[in-house]
Design a protein around this motif. Structure first.
Motif, PDB file in Angstrom:
ATOM      1  N   SER A  74       2.325   7.251   7.481  1.00  0.00           N
ATOM      2  CA  SER A  74       1.325   6.201   7.300  1.00  0.00           C
ATOM      3  C   SER A  74       1.771   4.990   8.125  1.00  0.00           C
ATOM      4  O   SER A  74       2.961   4.816   8.405  1.00  0.00           O
ATOM      5  CB  SER A  74       1.245   5.817   5.827  1.00  0.00           C
ATOM      6  N   ASP A 102      -0.930   2.419   1.665  1.00  0.00           N
ATOM      7  CA  ASP A 102      -1.601   3.480   2.437  1.00  0.00           C
ATOM      8  C   ASP A 102      -0.727   4.725   2.571  1.00  0.00           C
ATOM      9  O   ASP A 102      -0.946   5.546   3.454  1.00  0.00           O
ATOM     10  CB  ASP A 102      -2.024   2.968   3.823  1.00  0.00           C
ATOM     11  N   ARG A 104       1.037   8.254   2.657  1.00  0.00           N
ATOM     12  CA  ARG A 104       0.486   9.601   2.733  1.00  0.00           C
ATOM     13  C   ARG A 104       1.270  10.557   1.843  1.00  0.00           C
ATOM     14  O   ARG A 104       1.027  11.762   1.878  1.00  0.00           O
ATOM     15  CB  ARG A 104       0.475  10.070   4.187  1.00  0.00           C
TER      16      ARG A 104
END
Ligand code: HEC
Length: 236
Positions: A74, A102, A104
């Motif tokens: 990310s 955010d 991942r």
């Protein structure tokens, strides 16, 4: 200024919390090794072996988001500016998304403080240099945990799995294998994949892998995008 005293106080509290929650000396690495099972689907402890997530080899007290050869970070973790120590790992394992919004890493977090302490005690050994061998040698985890769930090698390939031809016709893929058998599959049940690892299919020799209990879903795995382009044709 008036603001500096509270800030200092906050800093002191955070340092204390890090010492209390992070650097827990009482974590049980053996129990942590069992909890590490939650990680093996996505991580290997072997250097250079990246799965859904990056290899965790040698990451102890090393910078976050910088593992060489892992191309799927990310933006948040890639640009992170901290090292993986006990306190930071404890926070990450509690709630990865709270730390890197955010991220991942699809992982809901571990609520129990004791579980995190045990897992961190294990990771302190496993993520140290040579950790993959060390934790297996000490009997903390089976070798399969250290390796992680990387897909099985596709070579050598039995003739029934060796694809010689793939036709697409109407709503079907018609797959011919090296034993001469031709089998039609509904196009929605077929996945075309690449596996570029050394243990993937040989060039020009894709492999068909069953992917469902009933045998109606399959993956056809190619060694390269060029193979996929060259070996699949539209023909009835
Ligand atoms: C479903 C897959 C998945 C699971 C399960 C998972 N991870 Fe991850 N992990 C990832 C991915 C993907 C990333 C990269 C995240 C990003 O870029 O935001 C990551 C990143 C990390 C990192 C940071 C690595 C770096 O390069 O800085 C650590 C540490 C980590 N995971 C530890 C764990 C541990 C310990 C567990 C088990 C409790 C676990 N992960 C479970 C997928 C997973």
């Amino acid at each position: 200024s008036a603001g500096s005293i509270p800030r200092l106080a906050v800093a002191a509290i955070m340092v204390t919390m890090a010492m209390v929650t992070g650097a827990r000396a009482d974590g049980d690495p053996r129990r942590g090794g069992q909890l590490y099972r939650a990680c093996v689907a996505c991580h290997s402890l072997e250097a250079g072996s990246h799965l859904t997530g990056p290899s965790l080899a040698g990451l102890w007290q090393r910078p976050a988001g910088k593992v060489e050869g892992f191309a799927r970070y990310s933006a948040g973790l890639r640009s992170a500016d901290f090292d993986w120590d006990a306190a930071v790992l404890d926070a990450w394992l509690a709630d990865p998304r709270a730390m890197i919004p955010d991220t991942r890493m699809v992982f809901r977090g571990i609520a129990a403080e004791r579980d995190r302490a045990d897992l961190v005690a294990f990771l302190a050994l496993a993520m140290a240099p040579g950790g993959a061998e060390a934790v297996v040698d000490r009997g903390l985890v089976p070798a399969g945990y250290a390796r992680g769930q990387k897909p099985e090698p596709l070579t050598p390939t039995p003739p029934g799995a060796q694809v010689t031809k793939v036709r697409h016709c109407g709503d079907s893929f018609v797959v011919t294998t090296a034993d001469g058998v031709e089998t039609p599959y509904w196009e929605m049940n077929v996945r075309l994949k690449l596996d570029t690892r050394d243990t993937g299919p040989a060039p020009g020799a894709p492999v068909i892998v069953g992917a469902g209990m009933m045998g109606d879903r399959v993956s056809i795995v190619f060694a390269s995008l060029r193979d996929l382009n060259n070996l699949v044709e539209e023909a009835c």
